[in-house]
Scaffold this active site. Structure first.
Site, PDB file in Angstrom:
ATOM      1  N   LYS A  44       0.938  -1.100   0.076  1.00 25.27           N
ATOM      2  CA  LYS A  44       0.087  -0.140  -0.075  1.00 25.27           C
ATOM      3  C   LYS A  44       1.041   1.268  -0.076  1.00 25.27           C
ATOM      4  O   LYS A  44       1.760   1.386   0.890  1.00 25.27           O
ATOM      5  CB  LYS A  44      -0.881   0.032   1.259  1.00 25.27           C
ATOM      6  CG  LYS A  44      -2.441  -0.385   1.039  1.00 25.27           C
ATOM      7  CD  LYS A  44      -2.947  -0.350   2.392  1.00 25.27           C
ATOM      8  CE  LYS A  44      -4.617  -0.228   2.142  1.00 25.27           C
ATOM      9  NZ  LYS A  44      -5.235   0.161   3.196  1.00 25.27           N
TER      10      LYS A  44
HETATM   11  C1  E4P Z   1      -8.296   0.098   3.424  1.00 26.69           C
HETATM   12  O1  E4P Z   1      -7.674   0.038   2.681  1.00 26.69           O
HETATM   13  C2  E4P Z   1      -8.618   1.422   4.328  1.00 26.69           C
HETATM   14  O2  E4P Z   1      -7.396   1.550   5.095  1.00 26.69           O
HETATM   15  C3  E4P Z   1      -9.576   1.656   5.236  1.00 26.69           C
HETATM   16  O3  E4P Z   1     -10.781   0.888   4.519  1.00 26.69           O
HETATM   17  C4  E4P Z   1     -10.040   2.929   5.869  1.00 26.69           C
HETATM   18  O4  E4P Z   1     -11.077   2.773   6.546  1.00 26.69           O
HETATM   19  P1  E4P Z   1     -11.497   3.848   7.652  1.00 26.69           P
HETATM   20  O5  E4P Z   1     -11.798   5.181   6.790  1.00 26.69           O
HETATM   21  O6  E4P Z   1     -12.906   3.290   8.197  1.00 26.69           O
HETATM   22  O7  E4P Z   1     -10.489   4.092   8.777  1.00 26.69           O
END
Ligand code: E4P
Length: 301
Positions: free
Chosen positions: A92
């Site tokens: 990521k």
């Molecule tokens: C996934 O890739 C993200 O990091 C995650 O969905 C973020 O979610 P949030 O906005 O509920 O923290």
């Protein structure tokens, strides 16, 4: 549509995997923090992540913490080398690692995405809040682009003066259609006595109303996902869209209706998808109607 689990909780990954419907896992530093907070600081991070990767039935997204392209490339290679012997990894990379709007690191995310993708490492471009960012992620060769639907819904509500935890809860559905109707009603009212199109176009009140309940032409998190998919389809980009920051089952329905490639879901959202009052009521009534003769059929087995 593929379903990823948005968690660093190994028990949740095990359980959802046993249900046979998840295809991968996404983590981020905040989700890792939650897992560590639960277990205490003695946790061996390396072993813990290996366990996640071995348990997940598909790619596990692991996020870099560097902010320059050099750091992110180095960390991306490290994550890939260290954990891909145990399963599939996606690295990521934040689409823009700047923490202020005027910083100089704006393009370091793209540089890292480009380089790692060129080396055959699958990159998940994260923290995507606009279709423009998603377009750049695809141009840089990201395997996945993660638009944060829930955070855009939060932002739109915050801009309307609503406070999370008071006026709405994290898991609350943003009623995009109601917002559209409200905007239209108020606009009709504001335009009522205008005598020319220019008068309406230049009217301050009208302009302020038009800007309410949206973020630069994005009307909801689901709308963000829809626009990204439209752009990717128009040009045949191979980048898969992961609808991320999903807060409730209805959002899942809406991104599924768009034909999104993947949705990454917190465990509680996944659990919420299977429930309906009438299903439970139907079960109670079927179970109370079972006659002994029918039950006997199964007892013979
Ligand atoms: C996934 O890739 C993200 O990091 C995650 O969905 C973020 O979610 P949030 O906005 O509920 O923290």
């Amino acid at each position: 549509m593929k379903i990823f689990l948005d968690t660093a909780e190994i028990d949740e990954i095990r359980q959802a995997t046993s249900w046979g419907i998840i295809d991968g896992v996404t983590t981020n530093p905040s989700l890792i923090k939650k897992a560590v907070d639960k277990r205490g600081s003695k946790i061996s991070m390396e072993d813990y992540i290996k366990e996640i990767v071995k348990t997940a039935p598909g790619p596990v997204s692991l996020e870099v913490i560097g902010r320059t392209s050099e750091e992110m490339i180095k960390q991306g290679r490290f994550l890939h080398e260290r954990f891909s012997p145990f399963g599939e990894i996606a690295v990521k990379i934040p689409i823009n690692p700047s923490m202020k709007e005027d910083e100089e690191l704006d393009f370091d995310g793209l540089k890292a995405i480009k380089q790692l993708s060129k080396e055959g490492i699958r990159v998940n471009a994260t923290l995507i809040m606009t279709p423009e960012q998603a377009l750049l992620a695809a141009k840089a060769g990201a395997a996945y682009a993660s638009p944060f639907a829930g955070r855009i819904d939060d932002f739109i509500r915050t801009k309307l003066g609503m406070r999370r935890g008071y006026d709405f809860q994290k898991e609350d559905y943003l009623d995009y259609e109601l917002l559209c109707k409200a905007r239209e009603k108020m606009l009709n009212e504001a335009m009522k006595n205008a005598e020319s199109i220019r008068e309406i176009y230049e009217n301050r009140g009208v302009n302020s109303l038009v800007r309410q309940g949206q973020d630069d032409g994005i009307y909801s998190g689901v709308d963000l996902v829809a626009r990204i998919l439209r752009i990717y389809r128009a040009y045949g980009f191979k980048t898969e869209v992961i609808a991320a920051s999903i807060r409730n089952p209805r959002q899942v329905r809406e991104v599924a209706e768009l034909g999104v490639h993947i949705a990454t879901l917190p465990f509680n959202v996944l659990k919420g998808m299977i429930k309906h009052y009438k299903t439970a009521e139907g079960m109670r009534s079927f179970m109370s109607d079972v006659v002994p003769q029918y039950r006997a059929l199964f007892e013979e087995q």
